[in-house]
Design an enzyme around this catalytic site. Structure first.
Site, PDB file in Angstrom:
ATOM      1  N   LYS A   1      34.242  40.237  32.666  1.00 46.45           N
ATOM      2  CA  LYS A   1      34.919  39.188  33.439  1.00 46.45           C
ATOM      3  C   LYS A   1      36.408  39.279  33.121  1.00 46.45           C
ATOM      4  O   LYS A   1      36.782  39.528  31.964  1.00 46.45           O
ATOM      5  CB  LYS A   1      34.355  37.823  33.038  1.00 46.45           C
TER       6      LYS A   1
ATOM      7  N   SER B   1      32.121  30.033  37.572  1.00 40.95           N
ATOM      8  CA  SER B   1      33.287  30.860  37.801  1.00 40.95           C
ATOM      9  C   SER B   1      33.059  32.353  37.591  1.00 40.95           C
ATOM     10  O   SER B   1      33.875  33.162  38.035  1.00 40.95           O
ATOM     11  CB  SER B   1      34.417  30.410  36.869  1.00 40.95           C
TER      12      SER B   1
ATOM     13  N   SER C   1      29.321  28.212  34.121  1.00 42.52           N
ATOM     14  CA  SER C   1      29.901  29.384  34.781  1.00 42.52           C
ATOM     15  C   SER C   1      29.169  30.703  34.547  1.00 42.52           C
ATOM     16  O   SER C   1      29.479  31.699  35.204  1.00 42.52           O
ATOM     17  CB  SER C   1      31.363  29.555  34.367  1.00 42.52           C
TER      18      SER C   1
END
Lengths: 476, 485
Positions: free
Chosen positions: B77, B152, B176
């Site tokens: 990420k 997210s 997330s």
């Protein structure tokens, strides 16, 4: 109207750790800009603070030395505001739960009286960097070497009633932190600086007046000067029927005035909250006991001990305990030599020479052993006071220790009474007229004979002995 | 066809020398270049660096120095700082930021020999539940291109779901990892707070953020969790507690396992199709010998409001360092300091980030602090206490991960509160600091549904065991969206 001044001080003492409070970067002063700032100090995305345990020990020492409570649990908070030399946009400090709480310290005033000043709290925090406004052609340079340097902010109660008391308090804290070895006290480099909260009130009234805060005063002289000027200003304001505005003011030493920096209305809302990146600092009883054991003898205790152990005057003891190094020097000398003479020599000649050459006691060319050796030659009458000064100068100039110098220069005092007697006999024989005059009552001539005898002994005759023998022989 | 294999299967292929790391890495890089134009799941693809790492890994394998993860490709990420690689956090603010250091998670996986394919898309500064707040554009759900992948960690979710990477890292502040895992049919695990170092992971809400794996199944999660867990002296909130082998308990029988179903998680908010899938999954566990117990988490309705005070408060302070002074976006021709701050931040941050900074700044302001921040902390304690009481009765808590399946792109962007409710079941777990998982449990209208598993502190091994046993009995987790097979 008669006004009373009320002063409280916030002292920032830079803790003398090798690395920063929340990172491993070095704290040394004077390096090239931004060479002592690591990722954490720069506030890069993703970095986290890790507490340097040494600062906890140092704060605990200060707490114990001032009779304060060392909090079992203290918490780091974030103080949020934007400034270019504050990399994270917040300063890590302690607000609600500081590490040191409620202590006190006793100051001595010029008239010899004592006064106890309350210490509200002392908390740990990180210093910001520096903004450099010169040399950048309308821009500002940022040096983050100082960012993250550990500070102990020591907040006093509003217990001081004059600029002189404020200076005495500041000096006392200065002496203490240096004794404890937790701050080098270097005011020029900003390792020890203070803000003063100043207000005035009609004498006899209990309620405090509106205060102003004088920022960043970095010498004892300026503290006194800044407070006095601010007090005069406040008196002028009040006596002209106006009101003192609560604000932060800056002392300008060049112009010798204080001027407004920002008012209460313009003050930041710092939005303090506990820093979620740091755990609360938990301190155990065992840790406190351990720190207690490492506490050095504190200035007040040392002073009392010097007075009783070495029969020194309060004044002498005060000077000799002014720093740990000086006190150690004295004690080393006094271990093997007469204490009273040691005190006189250190406060007199040694200090004078050090001052003249701007040297610290630790850099004295005459070390404690050498001074003791010389004092012992005074005590055993080998040296007169006058010869001792010659020997001291020679030692200072690196000619060796006292015995070597005495030997080399033949400075040994003559204490052999038969030698002195024969010398005096010669003088009496050679000056019959003066002897007759003396004996007929002209006492003043005694000095003439002393002079001759000293000269004959090349200054080495023991003065007391010489006087005695001369008196005896002349009146015979 | 490497991409249809799990991480564990690829690991065995490498160990048996039936393939090489370079070959695997090439295969996945190819898939990224073929499919990511559609998905937009990567912000940066680090092909050259990946191939260099792969060669290095192959050499290690040749020398017999390989561990279980050596040579396996993965994606990070874009919230993790990666040395010499752009680390944007999904924001214009950091579009020009090349990190000068590696996050601990990045360092550990690199040390284990994993090969980084690139950095995945995400909601800006991890603030969002749909991956629509990214400066780099929305990520598409591989199961339905018009739908969001969740957020997210939407880029990581989409990339693994479409098998552009066998596994990826994510971070979870309020759901997330778990919510996008649910929406994309993945197995995602948010560890106990403090289990994985946060050093180098760009902070959103420091007391809630935690990194974890997003994978095809529980076994793969365990492999990555083994490598990233553990105390880090650079993170004071990481816990100095030994790391067990998370793969060791996978095959333990779950007969007699006590599963708690909080009645508050089965109320009106859940879509009927999701309810049906979750109920079936619970029945599956019952048939495997688990005991199902109804429990209550009486304060769970406070989770969303508490979270939207605590998280914005922390973020408002955490994001202060993005000021245009030292790194990141700086506005053009600032007139003075105030102008530099206002425009750099005004232009560099997106709308959702600004909204949360403002909420947080308000909550911390003098006069409001006690009513908001202090109150929220008190309620947070009560929410944790509910879980503590529940775990006196049960071993694992289960319920839906998200109230509904993936919604369409644009559907909720104008209604922040509706968006915030996507995390209604996941947020309490972050507030309490507990470990949580989402595992594939079936489909509703052809869109994946996730079952959430919540464990006691440091009970990740049990969660993985419970998930793995389900995955031995079902094959929901093996489903791959048709276009990406």
């Amino acid at each position: 109207m008669e006004w009373e001044t009320v002063i409280g001080l916030e002292i920032h003492a830079q803790l003398s750790t090798r690395s920063k409070i929340f990172s491993g970067a070095a704290t040394a002063y004077g390096a090239e800009p931004n060479t002592q700032a690591c990722a954490v100090d720069l506030g890069l995305p993703g970095v986290l603070p890790v507490l340097n345990k040494e600062v906890v020990r140092m704060a605990a020492m200060f707490g114990l030395a001032t009779g304060s409570t060392v909090a079992k649990r203290s918490v780091f908070d974030r103080k949020n505001y934007f400034y270019p030399d504050l990399p994270k946009g917040y300063q890590i400090s302690q607000l609600a739960l500081p590490i040191v709480q409620r202590g006190k310290i006793t100051i001595e005033l010029e008239d010899g009286s004592r006064k106890t000043i309350g210490i509200t709290r002392a908390h740990l925090e990180e210093d910001a960097g520096k903004s450099l406004h010169e040399d950048f052609h309308g821009m500002t340079g940022i040096d983050l070497n100082r960012a993250g340097t550990p500070l102990l902010e020591i907040v006093s109660e509003p217990d001081m009633r004059s600029a002189k008391e404020a200076v005495a308090y500041m000096k006392k804290i200065h002496e203490l932190v240096r004794y404890l070895g937790i701050c080098d006290g270097n005011m020029q480099e900003g390792s020890f600086r203070c803000d003063a909260n100043v207000s005035i009130r009609p004498k006899g009234r209990e309620k405090f007046g509106t205060r102003t805060e004088l920022k960043n005063i970095n010498s004892f002289r300026y503290v006194e000067r800044a407070i006095n000027i601010e007090v005069e200003r406040q008196i002028d304001v009040l006596e002209s029927g106006k009101e003192v505005v609560q604000e932060t003011r800056l002392y300008d030493a060049d112009r010798d005035e204080t001027r407004s920096m920002r008012s209460k209305e313009e003050a930041n809302d710092y939005r303090y909250f506990p820093d979620p990146d740091l755990l609360p600092v938990e301190i155990t009883e065992a840790f406190i006991n351990q720190v207690k054991e490492t506490l050095p003898e504190l200035p007040d205790a040392k002073r009392s001990r010097f007075i009783s152990q070495f029969a020194l005057s309060e004044y002498d003891a005060g000077i000799l305990t002014g720093s740990r190094d000086l006190a150690n020097y004295f004690e080393t000398v006094a271990k093997t030599a007469d204490a009273k003479l040691a005190a006189n020599w250190i406060i007199g000649d040694v200090s004078a020479r050090l001052n003249k050459e701007d040297k610290d006691i630790s850099a004295s060319p005459v070390n404690a052993g050498m001074l003791a050796g010389m004092i012992n030659r005074i005590s055993d009458n080998t040296l007169s006071g006058k010869l001792a000064k010659e020997v001291f100068d020679a030692m200072w100039n690196g000619e060796g220790d006292a015995d070597a110098i005495i030997e080399k220069r033949g400075l040994k005092q003559i204490t052999d009474s038969s030698a002195i007697e024969s010398l005096i006999d010669e003088i009496i024989a050679a000056n019959p007229a003066q002897v007759a005059e003396y004996r007929s009552g002209k006492d003043k001539l005694f000095g003439f004979f002393v002079g001759l005898a000293m000269k004959a002994s090349k200054g080495k005759a023991n003065p007391a002995q010489l006087n005695d023998i001369l008196k005896k022989k002349l009146s015979a | 066809m490497y991409h249809t294999k799990t991480l564990a299967e690829l690991s065995r292929l490498l160990q048996k020398r039936e393939t090489s790391s370079v070959e695997l890495t090439r295969a996945f890089l190819d898939r990224i270049s073929t499919h990511d134009k559609t998905l937009n799941s990567f912000i940066t693809v680090t092909a050259d660096q990946a191939l260099a790492q792969a060669k290095h890994a192959d050499a290690m394998i040749q020398r017999g120095e390989a561990g279980a993860l050596t040579g396996l490709p993965m994606a990070h990420k874009d919230i993790f700082c990666t040395l010499d690689v752009k680390t944007s956090c999904g924001s214009k603010m950091l579009d020009n930021f090349i990190s000068p250091y590696n996050a601990t998670v990045v360092e550990k996986l690199a040390a284990a020999g994993m090969v980084m394919l690139g950095k995945t898309n995400m909601d800006e500064f991890a603030m969002g539940s749909s991956n629509e707040t990214s400066f780099y554009g929305a990520v598409k759900n591989p199961w339905k291109i018009s739908a969001v992948p969740g957020g997210s960690s939407g880029g990581s979710a989409a990339a693994v779901a479409a098998r552009l990477a066998p596994i990826a890292t994510g971070t979870d502040t309020g759901g997330s990892i778990r919510q996008p895992a649910a929406l994309c049919n993945l197995t995602g695990l948010k560890p106990t707070y403090g289990r994985v170092s946060r050093y180098g992971m760009i902070a959103f809400a420091s007391s809630l953020d935690q990194a974890g794996p997003m994978a095809q199944n529980a076994e793969d999660c365990a492999m990555m969790l083994n490598a990233i867990s553990g105390f880090d002296e650079r993170d004071s909130t990481s816990l100095d507690k030994p790391v067990p082998d998370y793969g060791a308990d996978l095959n333990r029988d779950i007969k007699g396992l006590k599963i708690g179903l909080p009645k508050e998680f089965f109320g009106d908010g859940m879509a009927p199709g999701v309810r049906e899938v979750i109920n079936k999954a619970i029945e599956q566990y019952r048939s495997m010998g688990a005991e199902i117990i109804e429990i209550s988490l009486p304060n769970s309705h406070l989770s969303v409001p508490v979270y939207y005070v605590v998280a914005p408060a922390e973020c408002s302070s955490n994001l202060s360092r993005f000021d245009g002074v030292r790194f990141g976006y700086r506005c053009k021709d600032p007139q003075d300091l105030q102008d530099l701050y206002k425009r750099s931040r005004g232009e560099g941050f997106g709308a959702e980030v600004k909204r949360r900074i403002m909420i947080g700044t308000y909550a911390l302001s003098a006069g409001y602090y006690d009513a908001y921040y202090v109150k929220a902390q008190q309620l947070r304690r009560m929410i944790s206490d509910d879980f503590e009481n529940a775990f006196k009765q049960v071993d694992v808590i289960m319920g839906p991960t998200a109230p509904d399946t993936a919604f369409n792109i644009g559907e909720k962007t104008s209604d922040p509160v509706a968006m915030y409710l996507s995390d209604i079941y996941t947020i309490a777990v972050n507030l309490a600091g507990l470990p949580g998982m989402s595992i594939p449990a079936g489909f509703s209208n052809n869109m994946p549904v996730g079952l959430q598993l919540i464990g006691n502190y440091f009970d990740e091994a049990r969660l993985l065991n419970v998930a793995h046993q389900y995955q031995l009995a079902t094959d929901w987790h093996k489903q791959i969206p048709e276009k990406f097979i």
